[in-house]
Scaffold this active site. Sequence first.
Site, PDB file in Angstrom:
ATOM      1  N   ARG A  38      57.602  59.480 -10.073  1.00 24.34           N
ATOM      2  CA  ARG A  38      58.613  59.231  -9.035  1.00 24.34           C
ATOM      3  C   ARG A  38      57.988  59.145  -7.645  1.00 24.34           C
ATOM      4  O   ARG A  38      58.439  58.367  -6.799  1.00 24.34           O
ATOM      5  CB  ARG A  38      59.664  60.349  -9.093  1.00 24.34           C
ATOM      6  CG  ARG A  38      60.816  60.207  -8.094  1.00 24.34           C
ATOM      7  CD  ARG A  38      61.841  61.323  -8.299  1.00 24.34           C
ATOM      8  NE  ARG A  38      62.789  61.429  -7.199  1.00 24.34           N
ATOM      9  CZ  ARG A  38      63.923  60.753  -7.101  1.00 24.34           C
ATOM     10  NH1 ARG A  38      64.257  59.900  -8.041  1.00 24.34           N
ATOM     11  NH2 ARG A  38      64.732  60.920  -6.067  1.00 24.34           N
ATOM     12  N   LEU A  63      66.520  56.051  -3.066  1.00 23.53           N
ATOM     13  CA  LEU A  63      66.375  56.520  -4.444  1.00 23.53           C
ATOM     14  C   LEU A  63      67.465  57.544  -4.716  1.00 23.53           C
ATOM     15  O   LEU A  63      67.679  58.457  -3.913  1.00 23.53           O
ATOM     16  CB  LEU A  63      65.004  57.172  -4.661  1.00 23.53           C
ATOM     17  CG  LEU A  63      63.799  56.251  -4.886  1.00 23.53           C
ATOM     18  CD1 LEU A  63      62.509  57.052  -4.767  1.00 23.53           C
ATOM     19  CD2 LEU A  63      63.879  55.587  -6.243  1.00 23.53           C
ATOM     20  N   SER A  64      68.148  57.412  -5.834  1.00 22.00           N
ATOM     21  CA  SER A  64      69.128  58.426  -6.229  1.00 22.00           C
ATOM     22  C   SER A  64      68.409  59.672  -6.727  1.00 22.00           C
ATOM     23  O   SER A  64      67.204  59.656  -7.005  1.00 22.00           O
ATOM     24  CB  SER A  64      70.049  57.882  -7.327  1.00 22.00           C
ATOM     25  OG  SER A  64      70.858  56.839  -6.850  1.00 22.00           O
ATOM     26  N   ALA A  65      69.149  60.762  -6.854  1.00 25.42           N
ATOM     27  CA  ALA A  65      68.579  62.016  -7.344  1.00 25.42           C
ATOM     28  C   ALA A  65      68.138  61.857  -8.796  1.00 25.42           C
ATOM     29  O   ALA A  65      68.751  61.111  -9.566  1.00 25.42           O
ATOM     30  CB  ALA A  65      69.606  63.137  -7.219  1.00 25.42           C
TER      31      ALA A  65
END
Length: 361
Positions: A38, A63-65
């Site tokens: 990530r 970016l989403s969690a």
Amino acid sequence: MGGAVSAGEDNDELIDNLKEAQYIRTELVEQAFRAIDRADYYLEEFKENAYKDLAWKHGNIHLSAPCIYSEVMEALDLQPGLSFLNLGSGTGYLSSMVGLILGPFGVNHGVELHSDVIEYAKQKLDFFIRTSDSFDKFDFCEPSFVTGNCLEISPDCSQYDRVYCGAGVQKEHEEYMKNLLKVGGILVMPLEEKLTKITRTGPSAWETKKILAVSFAPLIQPCHSESGKSRLVQLPPVAVRSLQDLARIAIRGTIKKIIHQETVSKNGNGLKNTPRFKRRRVRRRRMETIVFLDKEVFASRISNPSDDNSCEDLEEERREEEEKTPPETKPDPPVNFLRQKVLSLPLPDPLKYYLLYYREK
């Protein structure tokens, strides 16, 4: 959005935490998450936050969690050979993980509103293909990205097996999204503040499941031109792979089978028996207690009969364990057997590098 699991020290620890919290539940999804770090999708100055279960945004980059991506990947029920459309594809992080599961005969398309984000996604995709230790372990369906508003997709576009929208969908656009699906397909999107899974069970039949509460920024509405007409987004064509590309896939697949057979022959069941090292236990010889009484603080120690000899005992215990336990050695760096096999083939160097996707390692 996020914060559902503890932060990790690295990508693997983050995935361990997501598994423990039951956000990642299947082996295919776990493998995809572990294969792509990530942090590689963060700007350098923000990488210290990459392994926290939090969304990240900088300018147009978002970016989403991790917990959200985990639920999305599980809900999509991805399989090799399917077609996937990512609406609001952003950095390409999710699209690349999906591509690891779809394999070389899948379709992997993304629509992104901001052209600068598409350039960022292409850079990250190129970096992954050139440098990742995991790339050669998979057959990759490389994502293709186009610029445009996902609410302006041409009505004559192909339908997809799987669709994900990474922005909040207003109720008025629900039917539009559902029409992007093939029969039997799955759509995952934030709808009315719930991550929602919709399965198309027939030409006009749907099953809907609410997964979890989420908070996403809403879809940006199209900006019409002066003539009042919208600019239709043309999705990438679903092209047949060239004979050269198919040959590369077949050759790499054959080499992987040979490597697997050699591994099984060498190790029996294909699993290496790695030695387990016993961890030295730390024994506590005393206990301190602190008692609060009114405004006074009293500290006391409960002694152990062995306190007087604690140093000698610990030294003797250390010597005994050193005699029993073999010295730990650093693990050998991973060997890319596929690369070794390709480079050993009696082929011209340009063809070898083509088979390796011109990778650096």
